[in-house]
Design a protein around this motif. Structure first.
Motif, PDB file in Angstrom:
ATOM      1  N   VAL A  42       0.857  -1.184   0.000  1.00 18.58           N
ATOM      2  CA  VAL A  42       0.000   0.000   0.000  1.00 18.58           C
ATOM      3  C   VAL A  42       0.894   1.235   0.000  1.00 18.58           C
ATOM      4  O   VAL A  42       1.857   1.312   0.762  1.00 18.58           O
ATOM      5  CB  VAL A  42      -0.916   0.008   1.246  1.00 18.58           C
ATOM      6  CG1 VAL A  42      -1.723   1.302   1.318  1.00 18.58           C
ATOM      7  CG2 VAL A  42      -1.852  -1.190   1.233  1.00 18.58           C
ATOM      8  N   ALA A  43       0.561   2.185  -0.877  1.00 15.76           N
ATOM      9  CA  ALA A  43       1.365   3.402  -0.960  1.00 15.76           C
ATOM     10  C   ALA A  43       1.052   4.311   0.225  1.00 15.76           C
ATOM     11  O   ALA A  43      -0.066   4.307   0.745  1.00 15.76           O
ATOM     12  CB  ALA A  43       1.062   4.126  -2.264  1.00 15.76           C
ATOM     13  N   ASP A  44       2.052   5.097   0.642  1.00 18.12           N
ATOM     14  CA  ASP A  44       1.832   6.185   1.578  1.00 18.12           C
ATOM     15  C   ASP A  44       1.269   5.712   2.918  1.00 18.12           C
ATOM     16  O   ASP A  44       0.252   6.214   3.387  1.00 18.12           O
ATOM     17  CB  ASP A  44       0.876   7.211   0.926  1.00 18.12           C
ATOM     18  CG  ASP A  44       1.028   8.592   1.559  1.00 18.12           C
ATOM     19  OD1 ASP A  44       2.018   8.792   2.288  1.00 18.12           O
ATOM     20  OD2 ASP A  44       0.158   9.434   1.325  1.00 18.12           O
ATOM     21  N   THR A  45       1.912   4.729   3.501  1.00 21.43           N
ATOM     22  CA  THR A  45       1.516   4.294   4.848  1.00 21.43           C
ATOM     23  C   THR A  45       2.753   4.262   5.738  1.00 21.43           C
ATOM     24  O   THR A  45       3.847   3.948   5.279  1.00 21.43           O
ATOM     25  CB  THR A  45       0.838   2.914   4.833  1.00 21.43           C
ATOM     26  OG1 THR A  45       0.597   2.504   6.183  1.00 21.43           O
ATOM     27  CG2 THR A  45       1.691   1.859   4.148  1.00 21.43           C
ATOM     28  N   VAL A  46       2.563   4.621   7.016  1.00 26.21           N
ATOM     29  CA  VAL A  46       3.680   4.558   7.957  1.00 26.21           C
ATOM     30  C   VAL A  46       3.632   3.267   8.788  1.00 26.21           C
ATOM     31  O   VAL A  46       4.472   3.054   9.646  1.00 26.21           O
ATOM     32  CB  VAL A  46       3.684   5.781   8.911  1.00 26.21           C
ATOM     33  CG1 VAL A  46       3.895   7.066   8.123  1.00 26.21           C
ATOM     34  CG2 VAL A  46       2.403   5.853   9.731  1.00 26.21           C
ATOM     35  N   ILE A  47       2.615   2.422   8.534  1.00 26.90           N
ATOM     36  CA  ILE A  47       2.499   1.164   9.278  1.00 26.90           C
ATOM     37  C   ILE A  47       3.212   0.064   8.495  1.00 26.90           C
ATOM     38  O   ILE A  47       2.888  -0.172   7.334  1.00 26.90           O
ATOM     39  CB  ILE A  47       1.016   0.787   9.497  1.00 26.90           C
ATOM     40  CG1 ILE A  47       0.277   1.937  10.191  1.00 26.90           C
ATOM     41  CG2 ILE A  47       0.905  -0.507  10.304  1.00 26.90           C
ATOM     42  CD1 ILE A  47      -1.230   1.761  10.266  1.00 26.90           C
ATOM     43  N   PRO A  48       4.194  -0.609   9.114  1.00 31.28           N
ATOM     44  CA  PRO A  48       4.967  -1.602   8.356  1.00 31.28           C
ATOM     45  C   PRO A  48       4.157  -2.849   8.016  1.00 31.28           C
ATOM     46  O   PRO A  48       3.269  -3.246   8.761  1.00 31.28           O
ATOM     47  CB  PRO A  48       6.112  -1.953   9.311  1.00 31.28           C
ATOM     48  CG  PRO A  48       5.579  -1.649  10.674  1.00 31.28           C
ATOM     49  CD  PRO A  48       4.647  -0.482  10.513  1.00 31.28           C
ATOM     50  N   ARG A  49       4.498  -3.443   6.858  1.00 31.63           N
ATOM     51  CA  ARG A  49       3.911  -4.750   6.544  1.00 31.63           C
ATOM     52  C   ARG A  49       4.616  -5.807   7.383  1.00 31.63           C
ATOM     53  O   ARG A  49       5.792  -5.675   7.702  1.00 31.63           O
ATOM     54  CB  ARG A  49       4.061  -5.053   5.050  1.00 31.63           C
ATOM     55  CG  ARG A  49       3.173  -4.159   4.190  1.00 31.63           C
ATOM     56  CD  ARG A  49       3.328  -4.470   2.713  1.00 31.63           C
ATOM     57  NE  ARG A  49       2.775  -5.774   2.399  1.00 31.63           N
ATOM     58  CZ  ARG A  49       3.465  -6.773   1.861  1.00 31.63           C
ATOM     59  NH1 ARG A  49       4.738  -6.632   1.580  1.00 31.63           N
ATOM     60  NH2 ARG A  49       2.868  -7.923   1.598  1.00 31.63           N
ATOM     61  N   ILE A  50       3.894  -6.858   7.754  1.00 36.22           N
ATOM     62  CA  ILE A  50       4.522  -7.928   8.531  1.00 36.22           C
ATOM     63  C   ILE A  50       4.503  -9.259   7.786  1.00 36.22           C
ATOM     64  O   ILE A  50       5.164 -10.201   8.204  1.00 36.22           O
ATOM     65  CB  ILE A  50       3.873  -8.084   9.938  1.00 36.22           C
ATOM     66  CG1 ILE A  50       2.352  -8.176   9.839  1.00 36.22           C
ATOM     67  CG2 ILE A  50       4.284  -6.939  10.836  1.00 36.22           C
ATOM     68  CD1 ILE A  50       1.684  -8.409  11.202  1.00 36.22           C
TER      69      ILE A  50
END
Lengths: 422, 97
Positions: free
Chosen positions: B40-48
């Motif tokens: 997802v573009a423009d997110t500050v939450i990391p993928r896990i």
């Protein structure tokens, strides 16, 4: 771990066992699932069902070609966002293998296991998922019906109502009083009225700084209350006046012709009136016989199957989900659990006891976010808080904590809408 | 060694829960509301998804104890015991990055 095993046993004892008998559907290796309602709950359920079991025939029944999301719609009121950024189509859902029927569901026959659509056609199902969201109780506040909502908008289903309320705010004279009438629990998005008050105050402070905001509340406490009130005192001193139930906050009638809201303690003339009326499960839930006297839908806490009509699962705002609040995050989490449980039930397996998370962000200003989180699991037949977990943002913070939570809020919205509609 | 032990623990847990292997363990499906399964573009939450299980376990334990500062993750991690965290971590580690 002893408690976990106890829960598993309770789940069986609580009446899930009859549903475990292998169905005709599982003999065929698949099944037919109809999902009614294309919001965060329904669209998530449809996609997750198809992802977990591609052989399932999954139909999503939703009359609108685009969905207008409620989370972040208060930003539209504060001119921080355009309404089109709230809107999502169903192309992604279709590409995921779900059949989208752009119709209303008009009737459900639980014994025949069929759904009648607005064009007169019927859909047969092995399992039905209802995620109809809310309807308003138009009889709750004398004077406040559907016509009055065109003058005193609720803006509690995002879309034309949101745009109407924003237009009214923009054309209001500086120095006017914006009145928000907030309902008693339960209702969609518990912190929503207070986020709305915050973001309207944020906008008024910039553009119409002599204006005031009055919240007439039908309850004596609200979600994230101290966080909101501390922030209001800091950011919008003297602008927001909250009147609780015990001080005459409950709106007993309205007069749209004079923009007047009446309480037991007095009459309030508004420049802009936002009346959020009491709510109930969407109409199709009542027609299907899955809503009880409260107006909402009781479900068991593992697969969210109705306790009133077997074979029908209810998700999201329409359902009674124990300690879980009515939020988009909760509906999305419930939908994923429900989809996995339905795949298990159709295959003759026992669904696992779930754990669910809810996280709700509220913006108090464009760059000031606060949150509440919770973790839930079945306990004594309902979804209960996991003790020791969850809670709200700290009252005292250092550095950029509130700004970081505002960033997490917008990141969450981009992620969840990509997961559900992308 | 830890990396080898984790999937075994997760397997035991899944058997105990009588669920099929492809189904996420309890709690895991809620995570993707914020931690996107896709990019997802423009997110500050990391993928896990696709992260090492041992890293996810360590973060969850430190969020839970407060050793690593957080906003919502500390409040969420307190709802999970070690076995539950191990199962969730193993499941996300097995997802495509």
């Amino acid at each position: 771990m002893a408690t976990r095993r106890t829960f598993l046993k309770l789940g069986v004892a609580a009446g899930l066992a009859p549903a475990l008998a292998p169905s005709i559907a599982s003999a065929q290796g698949a099944g037919r699932v109809v999902v009614v309602g294309g919001g965060f709950g329904g669209a998530t359920a449809a996609r997750t069902l198809k992802a977990l079991e591609p052989r399932l025939a999954v139909t999503l029944v939703e009359p609108n070609a685009t969905y207008t999301a409620c989370p972040f719609s208060n930003n539209v009121l504060a001119n921080l966002r355009s309404i089109d950024r709230q809107q999502f189509g169903y192309d992604g859902v279709t590409k995921a293998g779900v059949t989208v029927a752009q119709r209303s569901a008009t009737a459900i026959d639980a014994s025949a296991k069929s759904v009648t659509l607005s064009d007169g056609s019927t859909l047969a199902y092995d399992r039905l998922v209802l995620s109809p969201g809310i309807d308003f109780d138009w009889n709750a506040i004398p004077g406040y019906g559907e016509a009055a909502a065109q003058i005193m908008p609720h803006a509690w289903k995002a879309g034309a109502q949101t745009v109407l309320l924003r237009q009214q705010l923009q054309s209001m004279d500086d120095g006017g009083v914006v009145v928000i009438a907030a309902p008693a629990n339960p209702y969609r998005c518990p912190p929503g009225p207070y986020e709305r008050a915050s973001l309207i105050a944020y906008w008024l402070k910039i553009w119409k700084p002599k204006s005031k905001l009055l919240i007439l509340d039908s309850k004596d406490a609200f979600s994230k209350q101290r966080l909101f009130q501390n922030a209001w005192a800091q950011l919008y001193p003297g602008m927001i006046d909250w009147v609780p139930l015990s001080k005459g906050g409950k709106v007993t009638s309205v007069d749209p012709s004079t923009l007047t809201l009446v309480t037991d303690f007095g009459r309030h003339k508004a420049a802009v009136a936002n009346v959020i009326p009491p709510q109930k499960a969407g109409a199709i839930a009542h027609q299907a016989g899955v809503a009880d006297r409260t107006g909402w839908c009781p479900v068991e806490p593992v697969a969210f199957e109705s306790t009133l009509q077997p074979g029908i699962h209810v998700l999201g705002d329409a359902a009674i989900m124990g300690a879980m609040p009515k939020s988009a995050f909760a509906a999305n989490a419930q939908a994923k659990v429900c989809a996995a449980a339905i795949v298990d039930l159709l295959a003759g397996r026992k669904p696992q006891d779930p754990i669910l998370i809810n996280t709700c962000y509220s913006l108090v200003a464009a760059d000031y976010g606060i949150s509440v989180a919770g973790v839930y699991r079945p306990d004594k037949g309902v979804l209960a808080d996991v003790p020791g977990a969850g809670g709200v943002s700290p009252l005292e913070v250092v550095g950029g904590f509130r700004g970081q939570e505002a960033l997490y809020a917008s990141s969450w919205f981009r992620t969840i809408t990509a997961e559900v509609y992308g | 060694m830890r990396l080898m032990v984790l999937p075994a623990l997760a397997g035991l847990f899944l058997l105990a829960g009588a669920a099929e292997a492809a189904e996420p363990p309890p709690g895991a499906s809620s995570c993707t509301g914020c931690h996107a399964p896709m990019k997802v573009a423009d997110t500050v939450i990391p993928r896990i998804a696709g992260r090492k299980a041992s890293d996810i376990v360590q973060f969850m334990r430190e969020y839970r104890s407060g050793a690593w500062p957080s906003s919502v993750m500390g409040r969420i991690a307190k709802g999970f015991d070690d076995a539950q965290i191990n199962a969730i971590a193993a499941w996300f580690a097995a997802q495509p990055e």
